[in-house]
Design an enzyme around this catalytic site. Structure first.
Site, PDB file in Angstrom:
ATOM      1  CG  ASP A   8      -1.860  -1.173   1.277  1.00  0.00           C
ATOM      2  OD1 ASP A   8      -1.904  -1.943   0.292  1.00  0.00           O
ATOM      3  OD2 ASP A   8      -2.551  -1.326   2.306  1.00  0.00           O
ATOM      4  CG  ASP A 129     -14.274  -2.184  -0.554  1.00  0.00           C
ATOM      5  OD1 ASP A 129     -13.585  -3.212  -0.652  1.00  0.00           O
ATOM      6  OD2 ASP A 129     -14.032  -1.135  -1.172  1.00  0.00           O
TER       7      ASP A 129
END
Length: 236
Positions: A8, A129
């Site tokens: 990330d 999500d």
């Protein structure tokens, strides 16, 4: 089952967040060095997130990510701030194996059809999500309805795979919630990669036995709660 170490990237550095909040970032250094470390330990694929893109600056980190993809040469899936067809095409054209579309796919599901027709469905992953059974979009802030219904729609529109992230447990290193994962895996016809809360060998074993196609390891891997070797062995 494939293990995807997460890389990330925020402000050009490899970080891990808790619950997706920018102010919780723990910095782990240069993204390429982190990626190469995981590869040297046996990883064969990477999960890359352009966090600056997710926070609204999609062009930041583009050079670093392109360099990382070129120099590692392994299977990559990438998400974060992909908000247009041009964004998705640019990543696919630069060598990303699979793009992850979440908010963009929810706002315009037909984008999945267009990109799948152009690049093949195996390169188009839809991000599901979810929090308490409900899909959340726009940085996990906007409720959007039942996550299973969204998963079904994304597949019908052309997504060749899904990334399921349980936002409720993401980044906490407290383990997974198996119930929604099993619900999703029991009703979909495409590979599902699972993220969020995966902390232990037991978590990975459960997901392998439930027929998940892959797992994303982030905070637990970087903090040493699980080693990559343990994860790879549990994944089979």
């Amino acid at each position: 089952m494939i293990v995807f170490p997460a890389v990330d990237i925020l402000g050009g550095r490899c970080v891990q967040l808790v619950q997706g909040r920018r102010d919780t970032a723990t910095i782990y250094g240069d993204p390429l060095q982190c990626a190469e470390s995981w590869l040297s330990q046996g990883a064969e694929a990477l999960h890359i997130v352009n966090l600056d893109g997710a926070f609204g600056s999609s062009k930041l980190n583009a050079e670093k990510i392109t360099d990382l993809i070129t120099r590692t040469g392994v299977q990559t899936q990438l998400g974060g701030g992909i908000r247009s067809l041009d964004d998705a095409r640019s990543w696919l054209d630069c060598g990303v194996d699979r793009v992850i579309l979440s908010t963009f796919a929810a706002d315009d599901p037909d984008c999945l059809t267009i990109l799948s027709d152009e690049y093949g469905s195996d390169r188009i992953m839809a991000g599901v999500d979810a929090m308490a059974g409900e899909m959340v979009t726009h940085g996990w802030e906007k409720p959007a309805g039942n996550f299973l219904e969204w998963a079904d729609l994304f597949i019908k529109k052309g997504a060749g795979s899904l990334l399921y992230t349980n936002v409720s447990v993401e980044g906490l290193c407290r383990g997974i919630d198996p119930k929604p994962i099993r619900e999703l895996l029991s009703v979909v016809s495409v590979p599902v990669v699972v993220a969020g809360g995966i902390t232990s060998v037991a978590d990975i074993t459960l997901l392998r036995e439930a027929d998940a196609a892959g797992v994303v390891l982030g905070s637990a891997l970087y903090s040493g709660k699980i080693t990559l070797r343990e994860a790879l062995e549990a994944a089979g």
